[in-house]
Design an enzyme around this catalytic site. Structure first.
Site, PDB file in Angstrom:
ATOM      1  CE  LYS A 184      -4.479   0.874   0.042  1.00 53.39           C
ATOM      2  NZ  LYS A 184      -5.488   0.151  -0.752  1.00 53.39           N
TER       3      LYS A 184
ATOM      4  CG  ASP B  23      -7.167   3.548  -1.574  1.00 53.15           C
ATOM      5  OD1 ASP B  23      -7.505   4.401  -0.736  1.00 53.15           O
ATOM      6  OD2 ASP B  23      -7.432   2.343  -1.437  1.00 53.15           O
TER       7      ASP B  23
END
Length: 444
Positions: free
Chosen positions: A125, A165
């Site tokens: 991430k 995202d």
């Protein structure tokens, strides 16, 4: 003290002031207890200690210049958490709330989510505390180019493949990809969520929302039920929420409420999605505009009140910890029977406990919102083979993946005597595959 508790205590000592990471690690590791008890070799190999420690954490400054010539500096992050089953895969988030704790919590979740898809992708991430809201296209471009000028050293189509995202959509992915291609002089599938004209996949925009509904539909089907006639509340009004609404409505549901960061709308006749899309995707305006355009609908300031709207199915699709224990109790009181998490960990641990005690079918984020990363992995496959699949082909593969995830976590929960506990089932099903790969690789 159990092995799991020892690892958690040590994790909190080593990583102080990271509450989001602690929350995720506690929820995940606690559910591993029965697996660890069956496999004493995991403790001997310090498997859990290695599982919760990222393989690599990259932090860097991102200087950029605004349209008036002002210089700004943001923080950039990439946490490459676990590559046991494949290259790191996970989104980039551009939002003022981004910090190392949030990126680590998202990365830890991503390991299991990616494993659950059945596809060969590890967990990672990244992101920045940059806020693209209110910035011009040129300002966003300059920021993305600066961000990628550092990040390119650490990623690659067989190493780490980021995606979008919160705050990172098609525009941002385009700018990031353009800078990577410029620096590396190669056109490869190093990012997913790309535009269709330069290697992207159909269904990627719809994937997380569609996947959430496909899994919830399977949970309903296994209980001889369906979406037909169900009242549904969906938080958020971004991609995930919009396409969850679209698919739920296509299956006969009555979606009655949605929100953005300012407040929520209620339309008991059913949300008119074309109006929401016009406001949010075309005009980029606030959702309160809906109430001025659709007769009989209501707008309420603030977000928390949306969970007081009576519903059969709740699909939180906005952000982490948006449903606390109080909101969960309201939902239960008003008759909710199914909760599917479209956002990343939108329910607090206390809220999850409320749902489980009340017998609500609770589908956790790492399983229920895996449609996005699953379709990203399908995009990677298309890129590697220089292929382009039709919408119907990708959609069918997505639905099959989501149905399989549901049954895999259901089977894992039953195997370990926790029937109906899909939090534990998802964690265990995802962990078993990663643990097996880690043990096979030796102490690395």
């Amino acid at each position: 003290m159990s092995y799991v508790q020892k690892v958690l205590e040590e994790l909190k000592k080593k990583n102080p002031n990271e509450p989001e990471f602690h929350q995720a690690a506690t929820e995940i590791l606690t559910s591993f207890q029965p697996v660890v008890e069956r496999h004493p070799e995991y403790e001997k190999a310090a498997l859990l200690e290695r599982f919760v420690e990222p393989e690599r954490v990259i932090m860097f400054r991102v200087p950029w210049v605004d349209d008036k010539g002002g210089v700004h500096v943001n923080k950039g992050y990439r946490v490459q958490f676990n590559s046991a089953i494949g290259p790191y895969k996970g989104g980039l988030r551009f939002h003022p709330s981004v910090n190392l704790s949030i990126i680590k919590f998202l990365g830890l979740e991503q390991i299991l989510k990616n494993s659950l898809t059945g596809l060969p992708i590890g967990g990672g991430k990244g992101g920045s505390d940059f806020d693209p809201k209110g910035k011009s296209d040129n300002e966003v471009m300059r920021f993305c180019q600066s961000f990628m000028t550092e990040l390119y050293r650490h990623i690659g189509q067989d190493t780490d493949v980021p995606a979008g995202d919160i705050g990172v959509g098609g525009r941002e992915i385009g700018y990031l990809f353009g800078q990577y291609k410029r620096i590396r002089d190669e056109h490869v599938g190093v990012l997913t969520g790309r535009g269709l004209s330069y290697g992207g996949s159909l269904v990627r925009t719809e994937a997380t929302g569609y996947g959430l509904v496909y899994m919830t539909e399977e949970a309903l089907k296994c209980r001889n039920d369906s979406f037909a006639g169900k009242r549904v509340v969906i938080s958020g009004s971004g991609n995930v929420a919009i396409y969850a609404c679209e698919k739920a409505q296509a299956l006969g549901a009555l979606v009655v409420a949605m929100y953005d960061s300012n407040g929520y709308i209620v339309d008991n006749a059913g949300i008119k999605l074309d109006v929401v899309k016009q406001i949010k995707e075309v005009e980029r305006a606030r959702i309160k505009e809906y109430a001025t355009r659709v007769k009989g609908s209501e707008y309420h300031e603030g977000c928390k009140g949306i969970w007081s709207v009576p519903c059969d199915v709740a699909l939180p699709c906005a952000t982490q910890n948006e449903i606390d224990a109080e909101s969960a109790k309201l939902l239960v009181k008003n008759g909710v029977k199914y909760v599917g998490e479209g956002a990343n960990m939108p329910s607090t641990l206390e809220a999850i406990e409320v749902f489980q005690k009340a017998g609500v079918v609770f589908l956790p984020a790492k399983a229920a919102n895996a449609g996005g990363v699953a379709t990203s992995a399908l995009e990677m496959a298309q890129s590697s083979g220089r292929l382009f699949w039709t919408f119907e082909e990708v959609d069918a593969k997505l639905k099959n993946i989501m149905v399989n995830i549901y049954h895999n976590m259901d089977d894992a929960a039953r195997e370990y005597g926790m029937e109906g506990n899909y939090v534990a089932g998802a964690n265990i099903a995802g962990f078993k595959k990663v643990a097996e790969a880690m043990m096979a690789h030796g102490i690395v």
